[in-house]
Design a protein around this motif. Structure first.
Motif, mmCIF file in Angstrom:
data_model
loop_
_atom_site.group_PDB
_atom_site.id
_atom_site.type_symbol
_atom_site.label_atom_id
_atom_site.label_comp_id
_atom_site.label_asym_id
_atom_site.label_seq_id
_atom_site.Cartn_x
_atom_site.Cartn_y
_atom_site.Cartn_z
ATOM 1 N N LYS A 117 29.780 -1.155 -9.302
ATOM 2 C CA LYS A 117 29.310 -2.491 -9.629
ATOM 3 C C LYS A 117 28.705 -2.507 -11.026
ATOM 4 C CE LYS A 117 27.857 -3.408 -4.847
ATOM 5 N NZ LYS A 117 26.696 -3.703 -3.970
ATOM 6 N N PRO A 118 29.032 -3.507 -11.853
ATOM 7 C CA PRO A 118 30.041 -4.555 -11.644
ATOM 8 C C PRO A 118 31.421 -4.055 -12.058
ATOM 9 C CG PRO A 118 28.944 -4.914 -13.723
ATOM 10 C CD PRO A 118 28.295 -3.698 -13.114
ATOM 11 N N PHE A 119 32.469 -4.573 -11.459
ATOM 12 C CA PHE A 119 33.831 -4.159 -11.788
ATOM 13 C C PHE A 119 34.646 -5.378 -12.175
ATOM 14 C CE2 PHE A 119 33.382 -4.772 -7.225
ATOM 15 C CZ PHE A 119 34.367 -5.716 -6.960
ATOM 16 N N ASP A 120 35.705 -5.152 -12.960
ATOM 17 C CA ASP A 120 36.550 -6.269 -13.395
ATOM 18 C C ASP A 120 37.884 -6.252 -12.647
ATOM 19 O OD1 ASP A 120 37.959 -4.172 -14.529
ATOM 20 O OD2 ASP A 120 37.259 -4.574 -16.569
ATOM 21 N N ASP A 121 38.749 -7.217 -12.949
ATOM 22 C CA ASP A 121 40.042 -7.335 -12.264
ATOM 23 C C ASP A 121 40.894 -6.091 -12.467
ATOM 24 O OD1 ASP A 121 39.188 -9.829 -11.578
ATOM 25 O OD2 ASP A 121 40.596 -10.918 -12.848
ATOM 26 N N ALA A 177 19.221 1.583 -6.764
ATOM 27 C CA ALA A 177 20.024 0.679 -7.582
ATOM 28 C C ALA A 177 19.615 0.769 -9.053
ATOM 29 C CB ALA A 177 19.866 -0.750 -7.084
ATOM 30 N N GLU A 178 20.593 0.546 -9.933
ATOM 31 C CA GLU A 178 20.333 0.514 -11.368
ATOM 32 C C GLU A 178 20.410 -0.910 -11.898
ATOM 33 O OE1 GLU A 178 22.999 3.195 -13.265
ATOM 34 O OE2 GLU A 178 22.055 4.976 -12.411
ATOM 35 N N LYS A 235 19.002 -5.344 -15.226
ATOM 36 C CA LYS A 235 18.666 -3.929 -15.094
ATOM 37 C C LYS A 235 17.370 -3.793 -14.283
ATOM 38 C CE LYS A 235 20.738 -2.363 -19.440
ATOM 39 N NZ LYS A 235 20.469 -1.697 -20.748
ATOM 40 N N ILE A 236 17.381 -2.867 -13.348
ATOM 41 C CA ILE A 236 16.196 -2.633 -12.533
ATOM 42 C C ILE A 236 15.017 -2.238 -13.413
ATOM 43 C CG2 ILE A 236 15.171 -1.110 -10.783
ATOM 44 C CD1 ILE A 236 17.031 -3.184 -9.593
ATOM 45 N N THR A 237 15.279 -1.482 -14.466
ATOM 46 C CA THR A 237 14.202 -1.046 -15.359
ATOM 47 C C THR A 237 13.557 -2.207 -16.105
ATOM 48 O OG1 THR A 237 15.882 -0.561 -17.040
ATOM 49 C CG2 THR A 237 15.109 1.283 -15.684
ATOM 50 N N ASP A 238 14.238 -3.374 -16.155
ATOM 51 C CA ASP A 238 13.688 -4.545 -16.828
ATOM 52 C C ASP A 238 12.778 -5.373 -15.927
ATOM 53 O OD1 ASP A 238 14.961 -3.945 -19.198
ATOM 54 O OD2 ASP A 238 16.673 -5.264 -18.826
ATOM 55 N N LEU A 239 12.782 -5.076 -14.638
ATOM 56 C CA LEU A 239 11.945 -5.830 -13.711
ATOM 57 C C LEU A 239 10.477 -5.468 -13.920
ATOM 58 C CD1 LEU A 239 13.928 -5.645 -10.346
ATOM 59 C CD2 LEU A 239 13.827 -7.541 -11.971
ATOM 60 N N ILE A 240 9.638 -6.470 -14.100
ATOM 61 C CA ILE A 240 8.202 -6.245 -14.242
ATOM 62 C C ILE A 240 7.539 -6.286 -12.867
ATOM 63 C CG2 ILE A 240 6.054 -7.101 -15.237
ATOM 64 C CD1 ILE A 240 7.703 -8.226 -17.539
ATOM 65 N N LYS A 245 15.893 -0.574 -2.327
ATOM 66 C CA LYS A 245 16.771 -0.310 -3.459
ATOM 67 C C LYS A 245 16.018 0.240 -4.665
ATOM 68 C CE LYS A 245 19.791 -4.159 -2.135
ATOM 69 N NZ LYS A 245 20.436 -5.410 -2.591
ATOM 70 N N LEU A 246 14.697 0.219 -4.587
ATOM 71 C CA LEU A 246 13.867 0.586 -5.730
ATOM 72 C C LEU A 246 13.320 2.001 -5.585
ATOM 73 C CD1 LEU A 246 11.825 -2.732 -6.011
ATOM 74 C CD2 LEU A 246 13.894 -2.107 -7.277
ATOM 75 N N ASN A 247 13.314 2.722 -6.683
ATOM 76 C CA ASN A 247 12.776 4.081 -6.687
ATOM 77 C C ASN A 247 11.251 4.013 -6.544
ATOM 78 O OD1 ASN A 247 11.919 6.697 -7.275
ATOM 79 N ND2 ASN A 247 13.570 7.033 -8.729
ATOM 80 N N PRO A 248 10.689 4.599 -5.482
ATOM 81 C CA PRO A 248 9.234 4.527 -5.278
ATOM 82 C C PRO A 248 8.431 5.239 -6.351
ATOM 83 C CG PRO A 248 10.248 6.047 -3.714
ATOM 84 C CD PRO A 248 11.377 5.326 -4.402
ATOM 85 N N LYS A 249 9.078 6.038 -7.167
ATOM 86 C CA LYS A 249 8.378 6.664 -8.290
ATOM 87 C C LYS A 249 8.064 5.649 -9.385
ATOM 88 C CE LYS A 249 10.372 11.292 -7.696
ATOM 89 N NZ LYS A 249 11.179 12.360 -8.347
ATOM 90 N N ASN A 250 8.820 4.544 -9.396
ATOM 91 C CA ASN A 250 8.652 3.538 -10.441
ATOM 92 C C ASN A 250 8.100 2.209 -9.932
ATOM 93 O OD1 ASN A 250 9.840 5.349 -12.309
ATOM 94 N ND2 ASN A 250 11.883 4.682 -11.682
ATOM 95 N N PHE A 251 8.308 1.911 -8.646
ATOM 96 C CA PHE A 251 7.894 0.627 -8.090
ATOM 97 C C PHE A 251 7.002 0.842 -6.874
ATOM 98 C CE2 PHE A 251 11.705 -0.355 -10.446
ATOM 99 C CZ PHE A 251 11.461 -1.609 -10.991
#
Length: 251
Positions: free
Chosen positions: A102-106, A148-149, A163-168, A198-204
């Motif tokens: 994910k994400p993939f194209d035709d 998830a990334e 991006k998961i890393t962009d979530l505050i 879906k979130l890494n507990p080390k970061n969230f």
């Protein structure tokens, strides 16, 4: 010849995208779509599909445990749908198991599905069982938890990739959750408890029954006389942390 296909993915957008892709193939009959592992397992036993599009991370039962539970004598061809990193992709390729990242194209979907159609033409059950043996090797390689990334959000006629890393921080809002980044807010039809898996507990960490925060965006923590706390973010946003969750941040 008609082939029966089943989709198992907990993300509504992902299910819709796969359904739209499959409509381009007249030889395909979509027998059911499922949003969790246990429902998918029952549906596979009921319909005995030829192909299953299987998400790795799902509630109730993840895709790996589901695949392990399948009857080898009635084994469908599995296409994993995932957001794994490069290591996991290499594991797929090494073991000749097809996947959709994910994400993939035709174009990527078509390359995958042509391979699927060729494999479906196998009539020798021993050959088909050999494919399953390679699944077993794959299971051993990705037994560790993965997170998830990116998250996909439908916005009108567009699908946005965040991006998961962009979530505050993430908040529950009724039947939805709100995803907050530096400049935007997006609503997603999902429970906070499910999204947390879906979130890494080390970061969230969860700081309230309705709030999860990205540790990298925390500036400081302030205590209050009633036992609750305020979490001050680097953008000066103030979030409430209840005493029931303080151990997630304060030892």
């Amino acid at each position: 010849m008609t082939y029966k296909v089943l989709i198992a993915d907990d993300e509504l957008i992902a299910r819709e995208i796969l359904q739209n892709q499959l409509k381009r193939y007249p030889e395909i009959e979509l027998v059911e779509t499922c949003n969790d592992g246990k429902t998918a397992l029952k549906a596979i036993e009921k319909h005995e599909p030829d192909v299953v599009f299987l998400d790795i991370q799902m509630p109730e039962m993840n895709g790996i445990d589901l695949a392990k539970s399948l009857n080898v004598n009635k084994l469908p061809l599995i296409v994993f749908v995932t957001a794994f990193d490069n290591y996991a992709i290499q594991a797929f390729e090494t073991n000749a198991i097809d996947y959709l990242l994910k994400p993939f194209d035709d174009e990527r979907f078509d390359r995958m599905f042509q391979k699927v159609l060729k494999q479906l033409e196998l009539t020798n059950k021993q050959e088909f069982s050999a494919v399953f043996e390679k699944y077993g090797q794959f299971f051993q390689q990705i037994a560790q938890p993965t997170y998830a990334e990116i998250v996909t959000v439908k916005d009108g006629g567009r699908i946005q990739l965040i991006k998961i890393t962009d979530l505050i921080y993430v908040e529950a809002e009724g039947n939805y959750i709100s995803l907050h980044t530096e400049k935007t807010k997006h609503l997603l039809y999902e429970t906070l408890t499910h999204f947390e898996t879906k979130l890494n507990p080390k970061n969230f960490v969860r700081i309230h029954r309705s709030t999860i925060v990205n540790l990298h965006f925390i500036k400081e923590i302030q205590s209050h006389f009633n036992g609750d706390y305020s979490v001050i973010l680097k953008n000066e946003k103030v979030l409430r942390m209840s005493r029931n969750y303080k151990e997630n941040l304060i030892s």
